[in-house]
Design an enzyme around this catalytic site. Structure first.
Site, PDB file in Angstrom:
ATOM      1  N   GLN A  71     -18.032   4.542   3.224  1.00 63.37           N
ATOM      2  CA  GLN A  71     -18.590   5.757   3.820  1.00 63.37           C
ATOM      3  C   GLN A  71     -18.353   5.896   5.320  1.00 63.37           C
ATOM      4  OE1 GLN A  71     -22.249   5.814   0.930  1.00 63.37           O
ATOM      5  NE2 GLN A  71     -22.561   7.350   2.492  1.00 63.37           N
ATOM      6  N   GLY A 109     -34.111  10.331   5.942  1.00 63.42           N
ATOM      7  CA  GLY A 109     -34.341  11.482   5.067  1.00 63.42           C
ATOM      8  C   GLY A 109     -35.605  12.238   5.434  1.00 63.42           C
ATOM      9  N   ARG A 145     -11.688  -6.738  -2.304  1.00 70.09           N
ATOM     10  CA  ARG A 145     -13.031  -6.905  -2.877  1.00 70.09           C
ATOM     11  C   ARG A 145     -13.503  -8.367  -2.880  1.00 70.09           C
ATOM     12  NH1 ARG A 145     -16.984  -5.659  -3.270  1.00 70.09           N
ATOM     13  NH2 ARG A 145     -17.690  -5.177  -5.385  1.00 70.09           N
ATOM     14  N   GLU A 159       0.808  -1.239   0.000  1.00 71.45           N
ATOM     15  CA  GLU A 159       0.000   0.000   0.000  1.00 71.45           C
ATOM     16  C   GLU A 159       0.838   1.285   0.000  1.00 71.45           C
ATOM     17  OE1 GLU A 159      -1.965  -3.028   0.166  1.00 71.45           O
ATOM     18  OE2 GLU A 159      -3.507  -1.485   0.130  1.00 71.45           O
ATOM     19  N   TYR A 161       3.477   2.110   1.986  1.00 71.56           N
ATOM     20  CA  TYR A 161       4.111   2.536   3.235  1.00 71.56           C
ATOM     21  C   TYR A 161       5.630   2.284   3.152  1.00 71.56           C
ATOM     22  CZ  TYR A 161      -0.589   3.035   5.136  1.00 71.56           C
ATOM     23  OH  TYR A 161      -1.887   3.435   5.357  1.00 71.56           O
ATOM     24  N   ARG A 210       3.064  -8.768   4.338  1.00 75.95           N
ATOM     25  CA  ARG A 210       2.063  -8.280   3.371  1.00 75.95           C
ATOM     26  C   ARG A 210       2.795  -7.646   2.200  1.00 75.95           C
ATOM     27  NH1 ARG A 210      -3.157  -4.845   4.229  1.00 75.95           N
ATOM     28  NH2 ARG A 210      -3.985  -4.919   2.111  1.00 75.95           N
ATOM     29  N   ALA A 228     -27.390   7.651   3.871  1.00 72.71           N
ATOM     30  CA  ALA A 228     -27.815   6.359   4.407  1.00 72.71           C
ATOM     31  C   ALA A 228     -27.063   6.003   5.677  1.00 72.71           C
ATOM     32  CB  ALA A 228     -27.591   5.276   3.355  1.00 72.71           C
ATOM     33  N   ARG A 231     -24.189  25.106  -9.295  1.00 70.55           N
ATOM     34  CA  ARG A 231     -24.118  26.552  -9.094  1.00 70.55           C
ATOM     35  C   ARG A 231     -22.863  26.946  -8.324  1.00 70.55           C
ATOM     36  NH1 ARG A 231     -29.949  27.266  -6.406  1.00 70.55           N
ATOM     37  NH2 ARG A 231     -28.889  25.790  -5.046  1.00 70.55           N
ATOM     38  N   LYS A 232     -22.445  26.125  -7.404  1.00 65.24           N
ATOM     39  CA  LYS A 232     -21.234  26.441  -6.626  1.00 65.24           C
ATOM     40  C   LYS A 232     -20.048  26.601  -7.573  1.00 65.24           C
ATOM     41  CE  LYS A 232     -21.660  22.804  -3.846  1.00 65.24           C
ATOM     42  NZ  LYS A 232     -23.056  22.431  -3.890  1.00 65.24           N
ATOM     43  N   CYS A 292     -18.658   0.647   0.191  1.00 60.61           N
ATOM     44  CA  CYS A 292     -18.956   2.068  -0.022  1.00 60.61           C
ATOM     45  C   CYS A 292     -17.920   2.985   0.629  1.00 60.61           C
ATOM     46  CB  CYS A 292     -20.336   2.390   0.541  1.00 60.61           C
ATOM     47  SG  CYS A 292     -20.420   2.208   2.346  1.00 60.61           S
ATOM     48  N   HIS A 324      -1.467   3.827  -1.787  1.00 63.61           N
ATOM     49  CA  HIS A 324      -2.563   4.760  -1.503  1.00 63.61           C
ATOM     50  C   HIS A 324      -2.599   5.908  -2.506  1.00 63.61           C
ATOM     51  CE1 HIS A 324      -4.068   2.756   1.931  1.00 63.61           C
ATOM     52  NE2 HIS A 324      -3.041   3.002   2.721  1.00 63.61           N
TER      53      HIS A 324
HETATM   54  P1  NAP Z   1     -26.714  16.925  -2.711  1.00 60.49           P
HETATM   55  O1  NAP Z   1     -25.380  16.325  -2.495  1.00 60.49           O
HETATM   56  O2  NAP Z   1     -27.261  17.801  -1.693  1.00 60.49           O
HETATM   57  O3  NAP Z   1     -26.636  17.653  -4.123  1.00 60.49           O
HETATM   58  C1  NAP Z   1     -27.678  18.381  -4.646  1.00 60.49           C
HETATM   59  C2  NAP Z   1     -27.144  19.205  -5.812  1.00 60.49           C
HETATM   60  O4  NAP Z   1     -28.170  20.026  -6.254  1.00 60.49           O
HETATM   61  C3  NAP Z   1     -25.989  20.067  -5.454  1.00 60.49           C
HETATM   62  O5  NAP Z   1     -25.052  19.946  -6.510  1.00 60.49           O
HETATM   63  C4  NAP Z   1     -26.572  21.477  -5.374  1.00 60.49           C
HETATM   64  O6  NAP Z   1     -25.478  22.220  -5.784  1.00 60.49           O
HETATM   65  C5  NAP Z   1     -27.773  21.383  -6.302  1.00 60.49           C
HETATM   66  N1  NAP Z   1     -28.946  22.140  -5.879  1.00 60.49           N
HETATM   67  C6  NAP Z   1     -29.516  22.171  -4.660  1.00 60.49           C
HETATM   68  N2  NAP Z   1     -30.625  22.947  -4.669  1.00 60.49           N
HETATM   69  C7  NAP Z   1     -30.773  23.403  -5.927  1.00 60.49           C
HETATM   70  C8  NAP Z   1     -31.714  24.241  -6.570  1.00 60.49           C
HETATM   71  N3  NAP Z   1     -32.729  24.754  -5.906  1.00 60.49           N
HETATM   72  N4  NAP Z   1     -31.530  24.497  -7.861  1.00 60.49           N
HETATM   73  C9  NAP Z   1     -30.506  23.983  -8.540  1.00 60.49           C
HETATM   74  N5  NAP Z   1     -29.577  23.188  -8.006  1.00 60.49           N
HETATM   75  C10 NAP Z   1     -29.698  22.895  -6.688  1.00 60.49           C
HETATM   76  O7  NAP Z   1     -27.779  15.826  -2.932  1.00 60.49           O
HETATM   77  P2  NAP Z   1     -27.846  14.564  -3.863  1.00 60.49           P
HETATM   78  O8  NAP Z   1     -26.939  14.567  -5.041  1.00 60.49           O
HETATM   79  O9  NAP Z   1     -29.266  14.478  -4.124  1.00 60.49           O
HETATM   80  O10 NAP Z   1     -27.331  13.407  -2.967  1.00 60.49           O
HETATM   81  C11 NAP Z   1     -27.930  13.199  -1.744  1.00 60.49           C
HETATM   82  C12 NAP Z   1     -27.049  12.427  -0.831  1.00 60.49           C
HETATM   83  O11 NAP Z   1     -27.030  11.084  -1.264  1.00 60.49           O
HETATM   84  C13 NAP Z   1     -25.588  12.821  -0.767  1.00 60.49           C
HETATM   85  O12 NAP Z   1     -25.368  13.841   0.160  1.00 60.49           O
HETATM   86  C14 NAP Z   1     -24.959  11.541  -0.336  1.00 60.49           C
HETATM   87  O13 NAP Z   1     -25.004  11.423   1.057  1.00 60.49           O
HETATM   88  C15 NAP Z   1     -25.847  10.495  -0.940  1.00 60.49           C
HETATM   89  N6  NAP Z   1     -25.233   9.954  -2.134  1.00 60.49           N
HETATM   90  C16 NAP Z   1     -23.885   9.852  -2.235  1.00 60.49           C
HETATM   91  C17 NAP Z   1     -23.341   9.325  -3.351  1.00 60.49           C
HETATM   92  C18 NAP Z   1     -21.865   9.206  -3.505  1.00 60.49           C
HETATM   93  O14 NAP Z   1     -21.103   9.624  -2.665  1.00 60.49           O
HETATM   94  N7  NAP Z   1     -21.388   8.647  -4.581  1.00 60.49           N
HETATM   95  C19 NAP Z   1     -24.145   8.914  -4.386  1.00 60.49           C
HETATM   96  C20 NAP Z   1     -25.510   9.063  -4.274  1.00 60.49           C
HETATM   97  C21 NAP Z   1     -26.056   9.592  -3.146  1.00 60.49           C
HETATM   98  P3  NAP Z   1     -25.496  23.738  -6.243  1.00 60.49           P
HETATM   99  O15 NAP Z   1     -26.387  24.391  -5.249  1.00 60.49           O
HETATM  100  O16 NAP Z   1     -24.076  24.169  -6.183  1.00 60.49           O
HETATM  101  O17 NAP Z   1     -26.007  23.699  -7.628  1.00 60.49           O
HETATM  102 FE1  SF4 Z   2     -18.200  -1.966   3.918  1.00 55.46          FE
HETATM  103 FE2  SF4 Z   2     -19.416  -0.824   5.919  1.00 55.46          FE
HETATM  104 FE3  SF4 Z   2     -17.132   0.203   5.059  1.00 55.46          FE
HETATM  105 FE4  SF4 Z   2     -19.349   0.437   3.569  1.00 55.46          FE
HETATM  106  S1  SF4 Z   2     -18.957   1.348   5.566  1.00 55.46           S
HETATM  107  S2  SF4 Z   2     -17.302  -0.224   2.906  1.00 55.46           S
HETATM  108  S3  SF4 Z   2     -20.381  -1.477   4.011  1.00 55.46           S
HETATM  109  S4  SF4 Z   2     -17.426  -1.782   5.981  1.00 55.46           S
END
Ligand code: NAP
Ligand code: SF4
Length: 670
Positions: free
Chosen positions: A343, A647, A292, A168, A170, A218, A656, A561-562, A341, A256
């Site tokens: 997370q 939510g 994995r 990894e 190190y 390892r 989640a 928008r950001k 994930c 890493h």
């Molecule tokens: P989010 O992360 O809050 O993103 C919403 C997006 O919409 C932002 O880009 C925001 O950015 C824009 N937005 C917000 N209000 C708006 C408005 N009124 N008009 C136009 N644009 C607007 O929410 P999400 O994408 O729905 O995801 C929700 C959550 O699901 C995440 O926080 C995460 O926890 C989880 N999730 C994570 C992943 C991952 O990590 N791969 C994948 C799926 C879901 P601007 O305001 O800058 O435009």
């Molecule tokens: Fe696996 Fe839990 Fe880590 Fe997600 S948070 S990768 S489910 S150990």
């Protein structure tokens, strides 16, 4: 009864000792290693995994000296006093007939502190606080001694073995490659000299601990960075590690700092088992496959195919401490599968938070979050079968409450049912399989396709509102134009999407939708390796090849928008994978957007004071969510005890991890 996993569950004789099966719980830094006061919690954590059937657990990394710290005042194994405190951990594991090895890890240039030492004075691209100091020749000698001294202390602490962390990226890995080692003394200058460091460590460790102690090394089988080891060098190192007295060779993939994913969910299962199979041809020692592997079926197949002798899984034991026992008892369908994930585990570790697990919030909180059988059985209704509702219903039922779960859709899952259709997120399906089975076992009465009203819920002792979210529809001229769809319509309802697409909103869901529109689910391993530039050609140093980029299926503009760069809020250890995937598929990522209007011409935006029209066929709204909790108020008014979670409680940063944790804590408290 014949064993459902005959290879995985068969013992392994190491000569001086026997492992009860082929399952190793790989090393994870949980954050509990860094302070001695957390040793009782670590003991409980490892004890649960040993009780659950793991043959050999490996601790998080302990530095052999303070130059090798991961963090200031991080985990160390340098004194008898410390070693004696670890007795609590080793005794707890032995009580459950498990074995445990201490990992000795010198972070080298990956240390987050000013005292870091490395092979050479070359900065790490991913670690702050500047360049490491290059070790003097004497300091290298001393470091070898320090590894041996830590191993001796591990033995004193009651450990069954040590793992020398050589992968990894190190220190040990850094010593091995020209990329990070430009020394001119006997520790550098040629592959032969660079190999000396790990080989001498293993020799000295073996001398220090005697013959009846596990010494696992390892080894990095694919570095996945430039100027790294060739396969010939790796194979030669393996032979020398064997000759130096190692008992087992564990494997690791990728430094890493590599920009190729090795453990996130989009990496196909067992994607690197072929590398272990190559190693197996080189040495006679037992070799371990890793990365994995998250189900007993996958693990069994690797062993049955002769690709490895042992299987290391790490995160799967955060997700389910009873993984092995469930496999042994033919209850694999009850395993809470790690969905890779990151997370709550690695994303926490990298920001110095205690690791846990998104699908099992008890992980690393074993002494704190305890779900005991209830003394007072209650009738509880849970409304909404997304992650929050599923976790609440199943945990309450297993505590002995009488639970009914109402879901408006025809199937359980909520946002997870959407996620599992995203390419590279197929694992989310496993969580739904797990909860579905757990609801069955807990005797939860499930009402699918039924929108619960106040009248359905009035007679319960407690009602849990887990009704989730609905997509936010921004107010914008033309928002009701036929070109506009929301992400649920795209993923769940499969509404047709044209070839030119604007995705409004670049949060996790904007990224997910873009991937959904670009790639196939269940991609083959061969195609995945080509796409990321992973080579199985022994001539290619580090296992790197040129990426093969397929022509994109659609032209996508991803907008926010950001003004910050897109994807900044995604997971620390997985966000870069999503960004790279979209970049490689030609997605145009546009920050700082003002949305003006939508009409037949497309989406009108302004960026840097310049008006632009995106001539697209479809505009997908991924603009966040609004909570759905209409039921809460009327129920409260009717005098019902109401709890709002997930939510439905907080839609911002809909998450989640928070939803399942909140649900589990509520289930423990009711
Ligand atoms: P989010 O992360 O809050 O993103 C919403 C997006 O919409 C932002 O880009 C925001 O950015 C824009 N937005 C917000 N209000 C708006 C408005 N009124 N008009 C136009 N644009 C607007 O929410 P999400 O994408 O729905 O995801 C929700 C959550 O699901 C995440 O926080 C995460 O926890 C989880 N999730 C994570 C992943 C991952 O990590 N791969 C994948 C799926 C879901 P601007 O305001 O800058 O435009
Ligand atoms: Fe696996 Fe839990 Fe880590 Fe997600 S948070 S990768 S489910 S150990």
């Amino acid at each position: 009864m014949t064993s459902p996993y005959p290879h995985l569950l068969s013992p392994l004789d190491l000569g001086h000792t026997t492992l009860r099966n082929r399952v190793i719980m790989g090393s994870m830094h949980t954050g509990m290693e860094d302070r001695a006061k957390h040793i009782p919690e670590l003991a409980a954590y490892f004890a649960e995994r040993a009780e659950g059937g793991v043959a050999l657990s490996v601790t998080g990394g302990y530095a052999p000296n303070r130059h090798g710290w991961l963090l200031p005042f991080g985990s160390l194994m340098t004194s008898r006093k410390l070693a004696d405190k670890h007795r609590l951990i080793t005794d707890a594991v032995h009580e459950h007939d498990g074995k445990i090895a201490l990992q000795i890890l010198h972070a080298g240039r990956y240390g987050y502190h000013p005292f870091k030492r490395a092979a050479s004075n070359i900065a790490s691209p991913i670690t702050p606080l500047g360049r490491p100091k290059a070790m003097s020749t004497k300091e290298v000698d001393q470091t070898v001694d320090d590894f041996a001294a830590s191993a001796k202390l591990a033995r004193r602490a009651g450990y069954d073995g040590v793992e020398i962390m050589g992968s990894e990226g190190y220190l040990v890995n850094q010593m091995l490659t020209a990329r990070t080692n430009n020394r001119t003394d006997r520790w550098g200058g040629s592959a032969e000299n660079r190999m000396r460091f790990p080989v001498e460590i293993v020799e000295r460790v073996r001398e220090a601990v005697g013959d009846d102690f596990i010494v696992m090394y390892r080894m990095s089988l694919l570095d996945l960075v430039d100027d790294a080891q060739s396969w010939d060098e790796t194979a030669e190192l393996a032979r020398r590690i064997e000759a130096a007295g190692a008992s087992i060779i564990n494997t690791g993939i990728g430094w890493h700092e590599a920009r190729i994913p090795t453990i996130v969910t989009s990496v196909p299962r067992a994607a690197f088992a072929w590398t272990t199979a190559k190693l197996k041809d080189v040495v006679d020692l037992p070799v371990v496959a890793s990365n994995r592997i998250n189900t007993p079926e996958t693990a069994e197949q690797i062993l049955a195919d002769g690709q490895a002798d042992l299987i290391s899984m790490a995160r799967p034991f955060l997700a389910d401490a009873e993984f092995v026992r469930k496999a042994e008892e033919g209850r694999a369908d009850e395993i809470n599968t790690c969905i890779a994930c990151n997370q709550a585990c690695l994303d926490h570790t990298f920001v110095n938070k205690r690791a846990s697990c998104m699908v099992n919030p008890r992980a690393c909180r074993e002494t704190e979050l305890v779900l005991l059988p209830t003394k007072t059985v209650k009738r509880v209704a849970v409304v909404g079968a997304g992650p929050a509702g599923l976790a609440a219903a199943s945990e309450l039922a297993h505590r002995g409450h009488q639970v009914e779960l109402f879901e408006e859709q025809a199937e359980v899952g909520g946002q997870f049912r959407l996620a599992m259709h995203i390419p590279g997120k197929e694992e989310f399906r496993e969580t739904l399989r797990y909860y579905t089975r757990r609801l069955e076992l807990g005797g939860v009465k499930l009402h699918l396709g039924r929108r619960a009203g106040v009248e359905d819920l009035a007679g319960f002792d407690d009602v849990i509102i887990a009704t989730g979210v609905e997509p936010r529809i921004p107010s914008l001229p033309g928002i009701d134009h036929p070109k506009v769809v929301d992400y649920q319509q795209v993923i769940r309802d499969r509404v047709p999407v044209g070839e030119r697409v604007a995705v409004m909103g670049a949060g996790g869901i904007g990224f997910d939708v873009s991937e959904f529109l670009l790639h196939d689910v269940d991609e083959s391993l061969e195609h995945w390796m080509e796409r990321w530039g992973i080579s199985d050609d022994e001539e290619d140093r580090g296992g790197l090849a040129t990426k093969v980029k397929a022509p994109p299926r659609r032209q996508i503009h991803l907008l926010q928008r950001k003004t910050s760069s897109l994807g900044k809020g995604l997971g620390k250890t997985s966000g870069w994978v999503h960004r790279t995937t979209l970049k490689d598929s030609g997605v145009e990522m546009v920050p700082g957007v003002t949305y003006d209007k939508i009409d037949d011409e497309g989406l009108h935006i302004t960026v840097d004071d310049e008006a632009r029209v995106l001539d697209v066929d479809t505009i997908v709204l991924c603009t966040g969510q609004e909570s759905v909790r209409d039921l809460a108020e009327p129920l409260e008014q009717a005098g019902v005890s109401v709890h709002v979670i997930g939510g439905a409680d907080v839609a911002v940063e809909l998450d989640a991890k928070r939803a399942i944790k909140q649900a589990t804590e509520l289930a423990a408290a009711l």
